[in-house]
Enzyme design. Structure first.
Site, PDB file in Angstrom:
ATOM      1  N   ASP A   9      47.623  35.791  40.675  1.00 28.90           N
ATOM      2  CA  ASP A   9      46.093  36.210  40.437  1.00 28.90           C
ATOM      3  C   ASP A   9      45.565  35.479  39.429  1.00 28.90           C
ATOM      4  O   ASP A   9      46.406  34.884  38.691  1.00 28.90           O
ATOM      5  CB  ASP A   9      46.229  37.509  40.380  1.00 28.90           C
ATOM      6  CG  ASP A   9      44.927  38.317  40.140  1.00 28.90           C
ATOM      7  OD1 ASP A   9      43.923  37.913  40.858  1.00 28.90           O
ATOM      8  OD2 ASP A   9      44.800  38.908  39.200  1.00 28.90           O
ATOM      9  N   ASP A  11      42.129  36.418  37.538  1.00 28.00           N
ATOM     10  CA  ASP A  11      41.517  37.096  36.447  1.00 28.00           C
ATOM     11  C   ASP A  11      42.570  37.890  35.828  1.00 28.00           C
ATOM     12  O   ASP A  11      42.949  38.978  36.924  1.00 28.00           O
ATOM     13  CB  ASP A  11      40.307  37.702  37.113  1.00 28.00           C
ATOM     14  CG  ASP A  11      39.040  36.856  37.367  1.00 28.00           C
ATOM     15  OD1 ASP A  11      38.804  35.982  36.752  1.00 28.00           O
ATOM     16  OD2 ASP A  11      38.631  36.925  38.652  1.00 28.00           O
TER      17      ASP A  11
HETATM   18  C1  BG6 Z   1      38.635  39.553  40.826  1.00 30.57           C
HETATM   19  C2  BG6 Z   1      38.403  40.422  39.759  1.00 30.57           C
HETATM   20  O1  BG6 Z   1      39.695  38.595  40.425  1.00 30.57           O
HETATM   21  O2  BG6 Z   1      37.500  38.865  41.376  1.00 30.57           O
HETATM   22  C3  BG6 Z   1      37.370  41.425  40.053  1.00 30.57           C
HETATM   23  O3  BG6 Z   1      39.598  41.099  39.344  1.00 30.57           O
HETATM   24  C4  BG6 Z   1      36.108  40.511  40.701  1.00 30.57           C
HETATM   25  O4  BG6 Z   1      37.087  41.930  38.774  1.00 30.57           O
HETATM   26  C5  BG6 Z   1      36.521  40.001  41.885  1.00 30.57           C
HETATM   27  O5  BG6 Z   1      35.155  41.652  40.917  1.00 30.57           O
HETATM   28  C6  BG6 Z   1      35.312  39.002  42.030  1.00 30.57           C
HETATM   29  O6  BG6 Z   1      34.892  37.880  41.348  1.00 30.57           O
HETATM   30  P1  BG6 Z   1      33.838  37.187  41.434  1.00 30.57           P
HETATM   31  O7  BG6 Z   1      34.003  36.087  40.347  1.00 30.57           O
HETATM   32  O8  BG6 Z   1      33.659  36.588  42.913  1.00 30.57           O
HETATM   33  O9  BG6 Z   1      32.398  37.933  41.199  1.00 30.57           O
HETATM   34 MG    MG Z   2      43.453  40.180  38.536  1.00 31.54          MG
END
Ligand code: BG6
Ligand code: MG
Length: 220
Positions: A9, A11
């Site tokens: 993963d 984030d």
């Molecule tokens: C995930 C995060 O990796 O990505 C979430 O943990 C986030 O919190 C999701 O909402 C979508 O992210 P983005 O960058 O497409 O807005």
């Molecule tokens: Mg994550």
């Protein structure tokens, strides 16, 4: 079956963008007079942008139209991307680089499986864009975690069976997605408490590669 790939993963596992997500959503919820705190923010881990917005809006009495929701999500992303400009290789989380080197040295494929549509930008900012054998992200999937789609896509891109892959996640939604994909699920950080994770570590500095690649402890 032998573990031949590790799907990360992004984030909260490779890089700590959690605070930026929080700050951007906080600005939006403050503007809209909606209660939002770090506990609610925890529920957004691993969840797509629009689903995150739905969770935030569930704390409001106002009914938002689809058009209003799209505008709010767009505004949040503009604030978030502005904050992402500050990201650098210094934001790579502890243990990540050593683990990537260790896996490469053992001929194990490495991939990204993230719900984020900002994955290419983030990887570029932290200087890891060219390091992965496959990148499956929010731009290439229809269903977000806990659906297994993103991890199944990563395995397909690698030309591997799901049982040959281990996933490292910081979110319950991600652990559920990995298990639904038929993969080994490793929980770190917030996911170190997930009951259905096959292995748990506080962070990647505690992760033992040999244990990670061991297959006989997988729970179904
Ligand atoms: C995930 C995060 O990796 O990505 C979430 O943990 C986030 O919190 C999701 O909402 C979508 O992210 P983005 O960058 O497409 O807005
Ligand atoms: Mg994550």
């Amino acid at each position: 079956m032998k573990i031949s790939a590790v799907i990360f993963d992004l984030d909260g596992v490779i890089v700590s963008t959690d605070e930026y997500h929080y700050q951007a959503w906080k600005q939006i919820s403050d503007q809209e007079n909606i209660y939002f705190d770090r506990e609610i923010n925890e529920k957004l881990r691993g969840v797509s942008r629009m689903e995150s917005l739905d969770i935030i809006l569930s704390h409001s009495d106002k009914a938002y139209s689809e058009k209003e929701k799209l505008l709010l999500a767009q505004r949040k992303n503009e604030i978030y991307c502005e904050l992402l400009n500050k990201l650098s290789p210094n934001d790579i989380l502890p243990g990540v680089i050593n683990l990537l080197i260790g896996l490469k040295g053992r001929d194990i494929k490495i991939a990204i499986g993230s719900s984020s549509r900002n994955t290419p930008f983030i990887l570029d900012q932290i200087g890891l864009a060219a390091n992965f054998d496959a990148i499956a992200d929010g731009n290439s999937i229809k269903k977000s975690k806990p659906d297994p789609e993103v991890f199944l896509l990563a395995a397909k891109m690698l030309g591997l069976e799901p049982e040959e892959c281990a996933v490292i996640e910081d979110a319950q939604a991600g652990i559920d997605a990995a298990k639904a994909a038929g993969m080994k699920a490793v929980g770190i950080g917030s996911a170190a408490n997930c009951l259905n994770a096959d292995m748990k570590f506080q962070d990647l500095t505690n992760l033992d590669i040999n244990q990670l690649l061991e297959v006989n402890q997988i729970r179904s």
